[in-house]
Design a protein around this motif. Structure first.
Motif, mmCIF file in Angstrom:
data_model
loop_
_atom_site.group_PDB
_atom_site.id
_atom_site.type_symbol
_atom_site.label_atom_id
_atom_site.label_comp_id
_atom_site.label_asym_id
_atom_site.label_seq_id
_atom_site.Cartn_x
_atom_site.Cartn_y
_atom_site.Cartn_z
ATOM 1 N N TYR A 88 -48.133 24.045 -24.879
ATOM 2 C CA TYR A 88 -47.991 23.688 -26.287
ATOM 3 C C TYR A 88 -46.531 23.372 -26.577
ATOM 4 N N ALA A 89 -46.309 22.681 -27.676
ATOM 5 C CA ALA A 89 -44.935 22.349 -28.077
ATOM 6 C C ALA A 89 -44.877 22.106 -29.573
ATOM 7 N N TYR A 90 -43.742 22.432 -30.148
ATOM 8 C CA TYR A 90 -43.465 22.108 -31.543
ATOM 9 C C TYR A 90 -41.954 22.132 -31.733
ATOM 10 N N ALA A 91 -41.502 21.593 -32.842
ATOM 11 C CA ALA A 91 -40.076 21.591 -33.163
ATOM 12 C C ALA A 91 -39.859 22.239 -34.514
ATOM 13 N N ILE A 92 -38.669 22.752 -34.718
ATOM 14 C CA ILE A 92 -38.262 23.288 -36.020
ATOM 15 C C ILE A 92 -37.216 22.344 -36.589
ATOM 16 N N LYS A 104 -45.591 19.365 -36.440
ATOM 17 C CA LYS A 104 -46.960 19.536 -35.972
ATOM 18 C C LYS A 104 -46.931 20.230 -34.612
ATOM 19 N N VAL A 105 -47.857 21.136 -34.392
ATOM 20 C CA VAL A 105 -47.991 21.808 -33.097
ATOM 21 C C VAL A 105 -48.957 21.007 -32.237
ATOM 22 N N VAL A 106 -48.544 20.690 -31.024
ATOM 23 C CA VAL A 106 -49.424 19.981 -30.100
ATOM 24 C C VAL A 106 -49.806 20.927 -28.963
ATOM 25 N N VAL A 107 -51.067 20.898 -28.584
ATOM 26 C CA VAL A 107 -51.598 21.766 -27.528
ATOM 27 C C VAL A 107 -52.390 20.914 -26.550
ATOM 28 N N ILE A 108 -52.186 21.123 -25.257
ATOM 29 C CA ILE A 108 -52.951 20.406 -24.239
ATOM 30 C C ILE A 108 -53.620 21.417 -23.317
ATOM 31 N N ASN A 109 -54.800 21.066 -22.815
ATOM 32 C CA ASN A 109 -55.515 21.949 -21.904
ATOM 33 C C ASN A 109 -55.468 21.406 -20.478
ATOM 34 N N GLN A 110 -56.119 22.108 -19.567
ATOM 35 C CA GLN A 110 -56.059 21.725 -18.156
ATOM 36 C C GLN A 110 -56.721 20.375 -17.904
ATOM 37 N N VAL A 111 -57.765 20.066 -18.654
ATOM 38 C CA VAL A 111 -58.447 18.778 -18.492
ATOM 39 C C VAL A 111 -57.474 17.629 -18.778
ATOM 40 N N TYR A 112 -56.712 17.763 -19.846
ATOM 41 C CA TYR A 112 -55.760 16.720 -20.208
ATOM 42 C C TYR A 112 -54.634 16.627 -19.168
ATOM 43 N N ILE A 113 -54.144 17.776 -18.712
ATOM 44 C CA ILE A 113 -53.090 17.785 -17.697
ATOM 45 C C ILE A 113 -53.555 17.076 -16.440
ATOM 46 N N ASP A 114 -54.772 17.384 -15.987
ATOM 47 C CA ASP A 114 -55.308 16.761 -14.767
ATOM 48 C C ASP A 114 -55.465 15.253 -14.947
ATOM 49 N N LYS A 115 -55.849 14.830 -16.146
ATOM 50 C CA LYS A 115 -56.009 13.403 -16.415
ATOM 51 C C LYS A 115 -54.671 12.678 -16.316
ATOM 52 N N VAL A 116 -53.638 13.262 -16.918
ATOM 53 C CA VAL A 116 -52.308 12.643 -16.870
ATOM 54 C C VAL A 116 -51.796 12.603 -15.433
ATOM 55 N N ARG A 117 -51.998 13.681 -14.700
ATOM 56 C CA ARG A 117 -51.529 13.708 -13.315
ATOM 57 C C ARG A 117 -52.254 12.662 -12.471
ATOM 58 N N LYS A 118 -53.542 12.513 -12.691
ATOM 59 C CA LYS A 118 -54.323 11.545 -11.918
ATOM 60 C C LYS A 118 -53.829 10.126 -12.159
ATOM 61 N N GLU A 119 -53.380 9.844 -13.380
ATOM 62 C CA GLU A 119 -52.904 8.503 -13.723
ATOM 63 C C GLU A 119 -51.475 8.258 -13.253
#
Length: 276
Positions: free
Chosen positions: A166-170, A178-193
């Motif tokens: 997850y990540a956000y800024a102050i 806005k807080v952004v959250v990514i899961n393992q499915v998304y990580i694997d998709k980005v790595r595959k590409e």
């Protein structure tokens, strides 16, 4: 018979990767953000080749890919061959890859935020994030569970495998982005590409957690300014508004002093050249 000086210049032109960097200094200068001095940047780019023989060999075989990677590095305003921007040999070409630190640097460089929080979440961590569940009768809290995730980590225990991030800024006024959250499915998709992500030389293999952090930081980019030029335009706009307001109210007086929009921000790249 007098030698043709133009022919001689072409004959002795240095077409090594180091020489090409110098030859195309003007092109790099054109795309470099204003806070980066071309003299320092060129020396850093040449120094990378001296430190990494494998990179130098691939750059010699395929100078086009090397120059393209450097051009992208210059456009983003990073130091080449650092954790901000990797220069990675892939087979017969050089690939430029912006790192997590590079993304965060661009966010800070814009000047709109005072801190960036990004963490990987592992299987044994405690992670709670319930967006939208805010008590409207309570004042907003950037440091509470209503506004940002709760993440409890045992730094000295077995955290298990990475399962997300997850990540956000102050912002400067203390409010969160806005807080952004990514899961393992998304990580694997980005790595595959990502090209060559399964190779031993890939950052996904060598620095997996850093690449996950970079992935989530990229997701944060649309919600925060990431350009130094944006900051300068904001400062110029503020100057113009202040000047116009002053002229309207006090036409006989000089405009109030304002900060220099070209002032180099502490922590950004600076040239150590001395003006002639």
């Amino acid at each position: 018979m007098t030698d043709n000086p133009i022919s001689n210049a072409v004959a002795v032109r240095d077409n090594s990767p180091q020489g090409l960097i110098e030859q195309y200094r003007g092109d790099f200068t054109t795309v470099l953000p204003s806070h980066v001095k071309s003299g320092t940047w060129v020396r850093l780019a040449q120094g990378v080749l001296r430190r990494d023989k494998n990179l130098a060999q691939v750059a010699q075989r395929n100078p086009g890919s090397f120059m393209s990677a450097l051009l992208e590095c210059a456009r983003l305003g990073h130091e080449p061959g650092t954790e901000a921007f990797y220069l990675v040999p892939f087979g017969n070409e050089v690939q430029g890859i912006e790192g997590y630190r590079g993304v965060v640097e661009r966010i800070y460089r814009a000047g709109a935020v005072k801190s960036v929080q990004a963490e990987v979440v592992c299987e044994n961590d405690t992670f709670i994030w319930t967006p939208g569940k805010v008590d409207r009768h309570e004042p907003p809290r950037w440091d509470g569970p209503q506004a940002v995730p709760f993440h409890d980590i045992d730094w000295f225990g077995d955290r298990g495998k990475v399962k997300g991030a997850y990540a956000y800024a102050i912002f400067q006024d203390g409010t969160p982005s806005k807080v952004v959250v990514i899961n393992q499915v998304y990580i694997d998709k980005v790595r595959k590409e990502s090209r060559g992500s399964d190779k031993a030389s890939s950052p996904w293999v060598k620095w997996y957690e850093q690449m996950v952090l970079k992935t989530v930081a990229r997701r944060l980019e649309p919600w925060v300014p990431t350009s130094t030029e944006w900051r300068k335009e904001q400062m110029r706009a503020a100057q113009q508004v202040a000047a116009e307001g002053h002229v309207t109210q006090l036409p006989a007086g000089p405009p109030p002093p304002v900060s220099d929009p070209d002032e180099v921000v502490e922590g950004e790249l600076m040239d150590d050249d001395t003006a002639a």
